[in-house]
Design an enzyme around this catalytic site. Sequence first.
Site, PDB file in Angstrom:
ATOM      1  N   SER A 137       1.261   3.435   1.745  1.00 15.33           N
ATOM      2  CA  SER A 137       0.377   4.527   1.346  1.00 15.33           C
ATOM      3  C   SER A 137      -0.062   5.250   2.597  1.00 15.33           C
ATOM      4  CB  SER A 137      -0.852   3.959   0.621  1.00 15.33           C
ATOM      5  OG  SER A 137      -1.861   4.942   0.445  1.00 15.33           O
ATOM      6  N   TYR A 164      -7.767  -2.129  -0.651  1.00 13.10           N
ATOM      7  CA  TYR A 164      -6.514  -1.374  -0.708  1.00 13.10           C
ATOM      8  C   TYR A 164      -6.080  -0.930   0.688  1.00 13.10           C
ATOM      9  CZ  TYR A 164      -3.113   2.001  -2.589  1.00 13.10           C
ATOM     10  OH  TYR A 164      -1.976   2.695  -2.902  1.00 13.10           O
TER      11      TYR A 164
END
Length: 273
Positions: free
Chosen positions: A155, A168
């Site tokens: 990401s 995350y």
Amino acid sequence: MDMPVLENARTAGHLSGRVAVVTGSTSGIGLGIARALAGAGADVVLNGLGDRRDIDRACEDLSNESGVKVIFDDANLADPVEARNLIVRSVWKFGKVDILVNNAGVQHVNQIENFPDEKWDTIIALNLSAAFHTIKASFGAMKANNFGRIINVASAHGLVASPFKSAYVAAKHGVIGLTKTVALEGAEFGVTCNAICPGYVWTPLVENQIDSTAMARGLTREEVIRDVLLAAQPTKRFAETEEIAALAVFLASDSGKSITGAALPIDGGWTAH
């Protein structure tokens, strides 16, 4: 996927005879990658959550579209044994795993002082540890075969941070570190390992983030999209799953053999700041 993108994937890939395992591939980015790999000629193992009838239909559709074998494995990747068994069962079915795409992930948004311990554990297990276990289970055979393509869907949050996403961000930074290490270990054996780092892509995961982010920050949905999600992306648009999939096919192909250990953003310029 529209036909020009699919044709580009076929041209770039030449993946006939390859076997790909794609985790988290019953929707969103993972399904887009699976579709592109199948379109480029690879047999594909899908894995993820969802209604089994919908998943079976997706397998049938992908197989009919591309003429390759597409099967589903329901391994729970939060369980290390199941993560490894996903690879074992795929090898039993197809004889090998040439391409491994670690895409499975989950998200939770909250202030760190209120972040539930169980959410932290789940996010680390699924977003980071599962990739370690699937790589570990497949790496030896890839080295022996002198071919392997490992693609970790990280990401932009593997490169930069945002508030309220402690687990995350930590997991995705870890994925990039894992990617670099595996790339070095596989470099002399024809095994590459790279991370794709998408910005915001319009997927069910992002859709689910909107409401939780709105609640955490006291914003409307429209404000979250404009002022939070797309604020950092200079293009001011969500990326499309086909864009991520096209890069995955290129990395899986012979054309990508000299790219390894890279963290490749598809983020509309987010990490260029």
